[in-house]
Design an enzyme around this catalytic site. Structure first.
Site, short mmCIF file in Angstrom:
data_model
loop_
_atom_site.label_atom_id
_atom_site.label_comp_id
_atom_site.label_asym_id
_atom_site.label_seq_id
_atom_site.Cartn_x
_atom_site.Cartn_y
_atom_site.Cartn_z
CE1 TYR A 1 21.47 22.09 -6.46
CE2 TYR A 1 21.77 24.31 -7.30
CZ TYR A 1 21.70 23.44 -6.24
OH TYR A 1 21.86 23.90 -4.97
CG LEU A 2 20.23 21.94 -14.82
CD1 LEU A 2 19.86 22.96 -15.88
CD2 LEU A 2 19.01 21.10 -14.43
#
Length: 603
Positions: A561-562
């Site tokens: 997600y990052l």
DNA sequence: AACGTAACTTAGGACTGCCAGT
DNA sequence: ACTGGCAGTCCTAAGTTACGTT
């Protein structure tokens, strides 16, 4: 070398025309859209229309070893009497025996499913004899298995090395493929071995037999003009196809759920890297229009259309709480878990006021992997009123959003921004949160010690993990290892006190004296104190970090997600070595970002 | 439009092997 | 040299989404 900065952005990318492209075949040179000269005169090719490759060659998947029958002295007993099982029945019996230390094997559903499937593998005779699982004694099989595990652990260094080399040989032979001009690692080149299905949570199919996959079950995907992989001796493939609109090298259908399994490339491959980059670019695009989208769903909360209102509330949850989309699932096929669109009335409780806050929604449901989502959230009035409305005249088991599903939601989203779907909000909110938190923590804490900088990073990471509800079971050894660490801290404190006293004493002795030896002693003691302080701080920081991380899994957000460019830029700005936050695997996976990111990158 | 499913990403737990501390 | 704890790797289940079919 990655050339993705030259790639077409997602909005310019032509829409897929999958089947057509496949029929035309990979030889069609018109599928090569652009040849871009990169640095060092390397030529990179980009394809249109969902073409994923021009050339693909590999050796096919690696099959697990055949089952070897039990030694004669290891017996299975039924009703107290030894029974020599047929090979297929014996293999499945061993699957169960191997799991007997696990809680699974005590569960009713697991046992029933296992027994039913096991009986299917038995001969008629066996089936007539073995009628009750409780009368089965797998003790010797279980003991043999444990012995084997133990023996493997106790192998000598040399024997372990031999095994390691044998494994490496398999990886070398089967673990790589050639895709276009690149030699690439394959992610999962091994066919999943047979065993008993271990679903998560209350899975209705737990314990069912996951059957052995034969080459006859496997579809191979590769180029026509590549060396076609050889099936194992005496076997043939189910099919060999040449579909360059997909990225998988081999596939088979798994028997428990009837779903497809794929052999695909490693995350460090060019193909996966480009896809990853694209994902984050879509999320960054959302950043530019998220305000408008938020304004829109706020308006939609007042819509006359019930469906539109439900969509707006769902979107509010997805945006604010990073909930997953929540597809419908077939009842009885999987554990009962939900996401946003599939929430039912029993999953939320409305509180007009709670703990001094107004309009609080209390969520309590099982999400993906049966991980509990529990949260009390104050929401805006309009959302609250709508929720009350949606709950009217409904009872337990009824859908909260009865006029909404994920397809409708995603269709709406894609009309607001090309490429926008529900999960983009998770990516966007995760990455933007990391960026904000890093900034805040930097301003408020202003650390210059690497350990403290890393604590800040982990705290930012943790904020994201909490938002996305990435949990883990507390490690079994958590309390013990925490106590150990505390003990170490205490003893180090004592050591520090002692070192300080010694320093004082040394200073006293050296005072007024010009004896060089005494001065050197003072310096030595000073160093010792300093070293002690540093070690103490490092341990204290570690303790804090570990405590805060007890039930939180940081890795999932880091991996999925990052936007890695945020972290790469942070490292550059903070003068922290990248390998302090990314291990080798992550550095490989994010090679594209490490390559292209400057210190001033903004998500 | 409803439905089914292929393809791909995301997920937590099990397993392994390495290294710090003894 | 020994070992226990933990980071990293492996494994595969469980999601999402797009697409094709009826």
């Amino acid at each position: 070398m990655y050339e993705m900065k030259f790639m077409l952005s997602f909005s310019e990318r032509p829409k897929k025309k999958k089947k057509k492209a496949a029929e035309e075949g990979q030889e069609n040179s018109a599928t090569v859209k652009k040849k871009i000269k990169g640095k060092k005169d390397k030529v990179e090719e980009k394809y249109e229309d969902g073409i994923k490759w021009k050339f693909l060659e590999h050796k096919g998947p690696y099959f697990p070893p055949e089952y070897q029958t039990l030694p004669d002295d290891v017996k299975f007993y039924y009703n107290g009497k030894p029974v020599k099982l047929s090979l297929p029945a014996e293999e499945v019996a061993l699957f169960f025996a191997q799991m007997m230390d696990h809680e699974y094997t005590t569960k009713e559903v697991f046992r029933n499913n296992f027994f039913r499937d096991w009986r299917k593998e038995m001969t008629l005779e066996e089936r007539q004899l073995i009628m009750d699982l409780n009368k089965c004694d797998f003790g010797e099989l279980h003991a043999m298995h444990k012995q084997k595990v133990e023996a493997r652990k106790n192998l000598s260094k040399e024997e372990k090395l031999v095994n390691k080399e044998a494994n490496q040989k398999i990886v070398d032979e089967y673990g790589c493929c050639v895709l276009d001009h690149h030699r690439e690692r394959i992610g999962n080149f091994k066919i999943e071995p047979p065993g008993l299905f271990r679903g998560r949570g209350d899975h209705p199919k737990q314990g069912m037999l996951k059957k052995r996959i034969q080459p006859e079950d496997v579809i191979i995907n590769c180029s026509k003009d590549s060396r076609i992989p050889e099936p194992p001796a005496g076997h043939r493939w189910k099919e060999v196809r040449h579909d360059n609109t997909v990225t998988w090298l081999a596939s088979w259908t798994e028997n428990v759920q009837g779903s497809c399994k794929y052999v695909m490339l490693n995350a460090n491959s060019k193909l996966k890297g480009e896809k990853d980059w694209e994902k984050y670019e879509v999320a960054r695009k959302l950043k530019t229009c998220v305000d408008a989208i938020r304004a829109q769903y706020q308006e939609d909360l007042k819509s006359k259309q019930m469906g539109t209102r439900q969509r707006a509330v769902a979107l509010y949850f997805i945006d604010k709480l990073a909930l997953r989309a929540g597809n419908e699932k077939e009842e009885g096929e999987t554990a009962d878990t939900v996401g946003c669109c599939s929430l039912r009335v029993e999953h939320i409780t409305l509180h007009d006021t709670l703990d001094g806050q107004k309009c609080v929604v209390e969520f309590d449901f099982l999400g993906k992997d049966c991980i509990r989502y529990y949260n009390k959230v104050p929401v805006i009035k309009r959302v609250f009123k709508n929720l009350k409305l949606f709950m009217e005249n409904k009872q337990e088991g009824d859908d909260l959003f009865d006029r909404l599903n994920t397809q409708m939601l995603n269709k709406h989203l894609s009309s607001l921004m090309p490429g926008l779907t529900a999960k983009v909000f998770r990516t966007y909110n995760a990455s933007i949160t990391l960026q904000q938190q890093l900034k805040e923590l930097r301003n408020s804490e202003l650390k210059d010690n690497v350990a403290e900088k890393l604590l800040s990073y982990n705290r930012a990471n943790r904020a994201v993990a909490i938002l996305c509800n990435h949990q883990r079971a507390p490690p079994k050894t958590f309390e013990q290892s925490m106590a150990n660490l505390q003990a170490k801290i205490d003893s180090r404190k004592e050591q520090l006190d002692l070192a300080k006293k010694e320093l004082k004493q040394a200073k006293k002795e050296a005072k007024g004296s010009s004896d060089n030896k005494l001065l050197i002693v003072v310096e030595k003691k000073k160093k010792a104190v300093q070293r002690c302080e540093e070690q103490l701080l490092k341990m204290e920081v570690q303790a804090t970090d570990r405590e805060e991380n007890k039930q939180i899994a940081l890795s999932t957000s880091k991996l999925n997600y990052l936007d890695p460019r945020i972290s790469v830029a942070w490292c550059k700005n903070m003068e922290v070595q990248l390998d302090k936050i990314y291990n080798k695997t992550l550095r490989d996976k994010f090679a594209w970002a490490i390559d292209m990111t400057e210190h001033d990158f903004v998500f």
